[in-house]
Design a protein around this motif. Structure first.
Motif, mmCIF file in Angstrom:
data_model
loop_
_atom_site.group_PDB
_atom_site.id
_atom_site.type_symbol
_atom_site.label_atom_id
_atom_site.label_comp_id
_atom_site.label_asym_id
_atom_site.label_seq_id
_atom_site.Cartn_x
_atom_site.Cartn_y
_atom_site.Cartn_z
ATOM 1 N N LEU A 206 0.833 -1.199 0.000
ATOM 2 C CA LEU A 206 0.000 0.000 0.000
ATOM 3 C C LEU A 206 0.870 1.252 0.000
ATOM 4 O O LEU A 206 1.855 1.331 0.736
ATOM 5 N N ILE A 207 0.485 2.209 -0.854
ATOM 6 C CA ILE A 207 1.185 3.487 -0.924
ATOM 7 C C ILE A 207 0.133 4.587 -0.895
ATOM 8 O O ILE A 207 -0.871 4.509 -1.619
ATOM 9 N N ALA A 208 0.347 5.595 -0.065
ATOM 10 C CA ALA A 208 -0.564 6.733 -0.027
ATOM 11 C C ALA A 208 0.228 8.000 -0.304
ATOM 12 O O ALA A 208 1.336 8.171 0.210
ATOM 13 N N SER B 272 -4.104 10.059 -3.126
ATOM 14 C CA SER B 272 -4.344 8.781 -3.783
ATOM 15 C C SER B 272 -3.863 7.646 -2.898
ATOM 16 O O SER B 272 -2.870 7.784 -2.175
ATOM 17 N N LEU B 273 -4.590 6.549 -2.977
ATOM 18 C CA LEU B 273 -4.184 5.302 -2.331
ATOM 19 C C LEU B 273 -3.921 4.294 -3.440
ATOM 20 O O LEU B 273 -4.785 4.070 -4.301
ATOM 21 N N HIS B 274 -2.714 3.725 -3.450
ATOM 22 C CA HIS B 274 -2.353 2.745 -4.458
ATOM 23 C C HIS B 274 -2.157 1.382 -3.801
ATOM 24 O O HIS B 274 -1.630 1.298 -2.680
ATOM 25 N N ILE B 275 -2.565 0.341 -4.515
ATOM 26 C CA ILE B 275 -2.299 -1.028 -4.074
ATOM 27 C C ILE B 275 -1.548 -1.718 -5.206
ATOM 28 O O ILE B 275 -2.045 -1.785 -6.347
ATOM 29 N N THR B 276 -0.350 -2.187 -4.912
ATOM 30 C CA THR B 276 0.401 -2.915 -5.925
ATOM 31 C C THR B 276 0.141 -4.417 -5.783
ATOM 32 O O THR B 276 -0.148 -4.890 -4.683
ATOM 33 N N ALA B 277 0.236 -5.142 -6.901
ATOM 34 C CA ALA B 277 0.044 -6.602 -6.902
ATOM 35 C C ALA B 277 -1.198 -6.978 -6.102
ATOM 36 O O ALA B 277 -1.128 -7.743 -5.128
ATOM 37 N N SER B 278 -2.351 -6.448 -6.507
ATOM 38 C CA SER B 278 -3.582 -6.631 -5.727
ATOM 39 C C SER B 278 -3.947 -8.105 -5.573
ATOM 40 O O SER B 278 -3.626 -8.957 -6.421
ATOM 41 N N HIS B 279 -4.606 -8.385 -4.476
ATOM 42 C CA HIS B 279 -4.953 -9.751 -4.092
ATOM 43 C C HIS B 279 -6.407 -9.766 -3.633
ATOM 44 O O HIS B 279 -6.892 -8.766 -3.104
ATOM 45 N N PRO B 280 -7.105 -10.890 -3.810
ATOM 46 C CA PRO B 280 -8.507 -10.940 -3.355
ATOM 47 C C PRO B 280 -8.711 -10.506 -1.907
ATOM 48 O O PRO B 280 -9.755 -9.952 -1.568
#
Lengths: 111, 109
Positions: free
Chosen positions: B59-61, B71-79
């Protein structure tokens, strides 16, 4: 640390009944808050407290009362429950560093 | 117009995708919070920002104070990232938060 503890988790009330939602935090936080969340909606502030003995109204205080006799406890009282008070209630506290801690929520249905 | 606007309202993506959730606000703030609400209802604080960027795991904000945008970013998203992500801004000394409506994220395997 238990953090913020809310009880009960689930409750069904009849119209006109009263009840108290309990909230306790063990982090010595001065700031505490009560929110309600209606389905699909954002959080709305009911009441907040900046320390023992001090409380103030939020956006949607009607039908509710609070007290803050100790730093740890911030109970929310519903008087004369109405169907419009069917909601999920969250208690929260805030640290001096502004981190917010939530209780697990209390699901209330008024029938 | 709401003082805190989130977009998108709903987002469905495939596992592994890079996710971005946006938050714009129209008031002066002292800090901005990102929180996660699990399907069971529990709310967890993810980040508090007053400037720049923070990272925690995937998670990156980020926040741009001049543009009043985060912005909130999620890398390599997962269920397991499937949840409602909420932006909230803190304003005054009593720190009454102004809440966004939330972004419902579903990550499909």
């Amino acid at each position: 640390n238990a953090g913020v503890t809310q009880t009960p988790k689930f409750r069904i009330l009849k119209i006109g009944q009263s009840m108290t939602l309990q909230c306790t935090q063990d982090m010595n936080h001065n700031y505490m808050y009560w929110y309600r969340q209606d389905p699909g909606m954002g959080l709305k502030l009911i009441y907040y407290s900046v320390g023992a003995g001090i409380t103030d109204k939020g956006e949607v205080p009607n039908g509710y009362n609070v007290s803050r006799s100790t730093t740890e406890d911030f109970p929310l009282r519903l008087e004369l429950a109405a169907p419009s008070q069917t909601s999920v209630y969250f208690c929260a506290s805030r640290s001096e560093g502004n981190t917010i801690y939530f209780g697990e929520g209390s699901w209330l249905t008024v029938v | 117009k709401n003082e805190v606007e989130q977009s998108p309202q709903n987002l469905t993506a495939q596992e592994g995708e890079f996710i971005t959730i946006n938050c714009s606000y129209s008031v002066g703030i002292s800090a901005l919070h990102w929180l996660q609400q699990h399907p069971g209802g529990g709310i967890v604080s993810l980040f508090m920002l007053s400037s720049g960027k923070k990272k925690h795991g995937r998670l990156i904000a980020t926040i741009n104070i001049q543009e009043k945008h985060s912005s909130l970013h999620i890398t390599a998203s997962h269920p397991r990232d499937s949840a409602v992500y909420i932006c909230a801004v803190g304003r005054d000394s009593n720190y009454q938060l102004i809440w966004g409506a939330g972004t419902k994220l579903i990550i499909k395997p």
